[in-house]
Design a protein around this motif. Structure first.
Motif, mmCIF file in Angstrom:
data_model
loop_
_atom_site.group_PDB
_atom_site.id
_atom_site.type_symbol
_atom_site.label_atom_id
_atom_site.label_comp_id
_atom_site.label_asym_id
_atom_site.label_seq_id
_atom_site.Cartn_x
_atom_site.Cartn_y
_atom_site.Cartn_z
ATOM 1 N N ALA A 13 -2.313 -9.485 -0.657
ATOM 2 C CA ALA A 13 -1.746 -8.708 -1.678
ATOM 3 C C ALA A 13 -2.880 -7.848 -2.535
ATOM 4 C CB ALA A 13 -1.168 -9.673 -2.950
ATOM 5 N N THR A 17 -2.547 -3.621 -2.082
ATOM 6 C CA THR A 17 -2.637 -3.136 -3.376
ATOM 7 C C THR A 17 -3.706 -2.157 -3.821
ATOM 8 O OG1 THR A 17 -3.426 -4.928 -4.706
ATOM 9 C CG2 THR A 17 -0.819 -4.530 -4.327
ATOM 10 N N PHE A 23 -2.408 4.734 -0.561
ATOM 11 C CA PHE A 23 -2.023 4.817 -1.941
ATOM 12 C C PHE A 23 -2.021 6.434 -2.419
ATOM 13 C CE2 PHE A 23 -2.508 5.278 -6.589
ATOM 14 C CZ PHE A 23 -1.644 4.068 -7.029
ATOM 15 N N TRP A 173 5.389 -2.896 -1.845
ATOM 16 C CA TRP A 173 4.255 -2.329 -3.023
ATOM 17 C C TRP A 173 4.353 -0.852 -2.876
ATOM 18 C CZ3 TRP A 173 1.531 -2.481 -7.003
ATOM 19 C CH2 TRP A 173 0.290 -1.276 -7.159
ATOM 20 N N PHE A 174 4.239 -0.225 -1.657
ATOM 21 C CA PHE A 174 4.397 1.242 -1.660
ATOM 22 C C PHE A 174 5.429 1.973 -2.135
ATOM 23 C CE2 PHE A 174 0.695 0.035 1.052
ATOM 24 C CZ PHE A 174 -0.287 0.489 0.364
ATOM 25 N N VAL A 177 5.251 2.140 -5.797
ATOM 26 C CA VAL A 177 4.449 3.111 -6.339
ATOM 27 C C VAL A 177 5.335 4.330 -6.080
ATOM 28 C CG1 VAL A 177 2.346 4.410 -5.764
ATOM 29 C CG2 VAL A 177 2.417 1.846 -5.680
#
Length: 219
Positions: A13, A17, A23, A173-174, A177
């Motif tokens: 994780a 992240t 990102f 996650w992505f 975001v």
């Protein structure tokens, strides 16, 4: 869930992240549209799938062990990040000279049609290549996954499980975001904020690409 899986979940994780090129690309494209951001996020997860599959199949060891092959991936990765970074910086400069509405920024592109589909494909490709051309990933997975295979247990099922966990985390996650950036769209798409984000992500991508190329020259 056993202790090793719990530990791996925390490490994976943190790895997924941690802000980096993936990102930055997701945020930058999510500024254009929700669809572009989510497509980029899915592309990043696809790149991770390639790396984890290579690690599970044992091919990551071949990549790391052959200097010429590893160097080629590093060269491509560095050049591609420079390409994205310079493109973002140019976009930031162009936005500086553009006259847009101070509250909402430029008008959104049509949600459907050939242009939108091409844009989605481009975003998907950018996310995938940004991750797939990361030369650090094979080394990371090659060194990380075996540490969480219990002694005496078949390696393949366990590493396959660990690889699946990493890709699943990326798929959560992505896109999250990208959706968050889209949710904050009215504020983030103000010209000054957009320029600042374009410039920041561009500088980050350019720096990361430059580091890869410098490391390659000095190796």
């Amino acid at each position: 869930m056993d202790g090793q899986l719990i530990a791996f979940t925390g490490i994976a994780a943190g790895m997924v992240t941690m802000p980096g090129a993936d990102f930055a690309v997701v945020v930058r494209n999510a500024l254009d549209s929700r669809r572009a951001g989510v497509a980029t996020a899915v592309g990043v997860a696809g790149g991770l799938l390639v790396h984890t599959a290579l690690a599970v199949a044992g091919l990551a060891a071949v990549l790391v062990a052959v200097p010429a092959l590893f160097g080629a991936v590093q060269l491509l990765g560095g050049v591609y990040l420079l390409y994205l970074g310079v493109g973002a910086l140019i976009a930031a400069v162009r936005r500086t000279g553009a006259h847009t509405d101070s509250a909402t920024g430029p008008a959104a592109a049509p949600a459907d049609g050939p242009a939108a589909l091409l844009g989605t494909a481009r975003s998907l490709r950018q996310g995938f290549l940004t991750n797939a051309l990361n030369p650090k990933a094979p080394v990371l997975f090659l060194s990380l996954l075996p540490q969480f295979v219990p002694a005496g247990e078949p390696a393949l099922p366990r590493t396959l499980l660990l690889a699946t966990m990493v890709v699943a985390m990326a798929l959560v996650w992505f896109p999250a975001v990208a959706l968050l950036v889209d949710r904050l769209g009215n504020w983030l798409r103000r010209p000054r904020v957009t320029r600042a984000l374009e410039a920041t992500t561009g500088a980050l991508l350019t720096a990361l690409g430059g580091v890869l190329l410098i490391e390659l020259v000095l190796a």
